[in-house]
Design an enzyme around this catalytic site. Structure first.
Site, PDB file in Angstrom:
ATOM      1  N   ILE A  27       0.862  -1.186   0.000  1.00  0.00           N
ATOM      2  CA  ILE A  27       0.000   0.000   0.000  1.00  0.00           C
ATOM      3  C   ILE A  27       0.892   1.227   0.000  1.00  0.00           C
ATOM      4  CG2 ILE A  27      -1.675   1.360   1.287  1.00  0.00           C
ATOM      5  CD1 ILE A  27      -3.070  -1.134   2.066  1.00  0.00           C
ATOM      6  N   HIS A  28       0.805   1.976  -1.075  1.00  0.00           N
ATOM      7  CA  HIS A  28       1.588   3.206  -1.221  1.00  0.00           C
ATOM      8  C   HIS A  28       0.627   4.387  -1.269  1.00  0.00           C
ATOM      9  CE1 HIS A  28       0.635   2.981  -5.558  1.00  0.00           C
ATOM     10  NE2 HIS A  28       0.805   1.688  -5.370  1.00  0.00           N
ATOM     11  N   ALA A  29       1.105   5.568  -1.593  1.00  0.00           N
ATOM     12  CA  ALA A  29       0.332   6.801  -1.479  1.00  0.00           C
ATOM     13  C   ALA A  29      -0.974   6.806  -2.278  1.00  0.00           C
ATOM     14  CB  ALA A  29       1.191   8.007  -1.865  1.00  0.00           C
ATOM     15  N   ALA A  32      -3.653   4.393  -0.782  1.00  0.00           N
ATOM     16  CA  ALA A  32      -3.960   4.919   0.555  1.00  0.00           C
ATOM     17  C   ALA A  32      -4.809   6.176   0.427  1.00  0.00           C
ATOM     18  CB  ALA A  32      -2.674   5.218   1.326  1.00  0.00           C
TER      19      ALA A  32
END
Length: 103
Positions: A27-29, A32
């Site tokens: 889960i990255h920016a 998210a």
């Protein structure tokens, strides 16, 4: 006298979504941020849990602090007046993101 009103109270069962993360990046920016957007639009409490750590899904840095990796199981708990609608929005957004990845 005092009446017993316990029969009138209905326990609210929170909506739970459990997913095993398939994205090799974790889960990255961007994902998210998508979750935060949906969570902030909701009146319900939206929490995320992974590897024994919990995060407020309305705060991007809280989600990123979980350091979710590929293969991790993620539990999203939605509790409140619009939990069903919020769960559907999260599931729909997840499907759209997966379809984009497969193209």
């Amino acid at each position: 006298g005092i009446k017993d009103m316990t029969g009138l109270l209905k326990p609210m069962a929170a909506k739970k979504l459990v997913e095993s993360l398939k994205d090799e990046i974790g889960i990255h920016a961007r994902p998210a941020g998508n979750l935060v957007k949906i969570a902030k639009e909701s009146e319900s409490e939206v929490a995320m849990e992974c590897n024994g750590k919990k995060a407020d899904a309305k705060r991007i840095f809280s989600i990123l602090s979980l350091s979710v990796k590929c293969g991790d199981n993620v539990k999203i708990t939605i509790s409140g007046s619009d939990e069903e609608e919020t769960a559907k929005k999260i599931k729909t957004k997840k499907l759209k993101m997966l379809q984009k990845r497969l193209k």
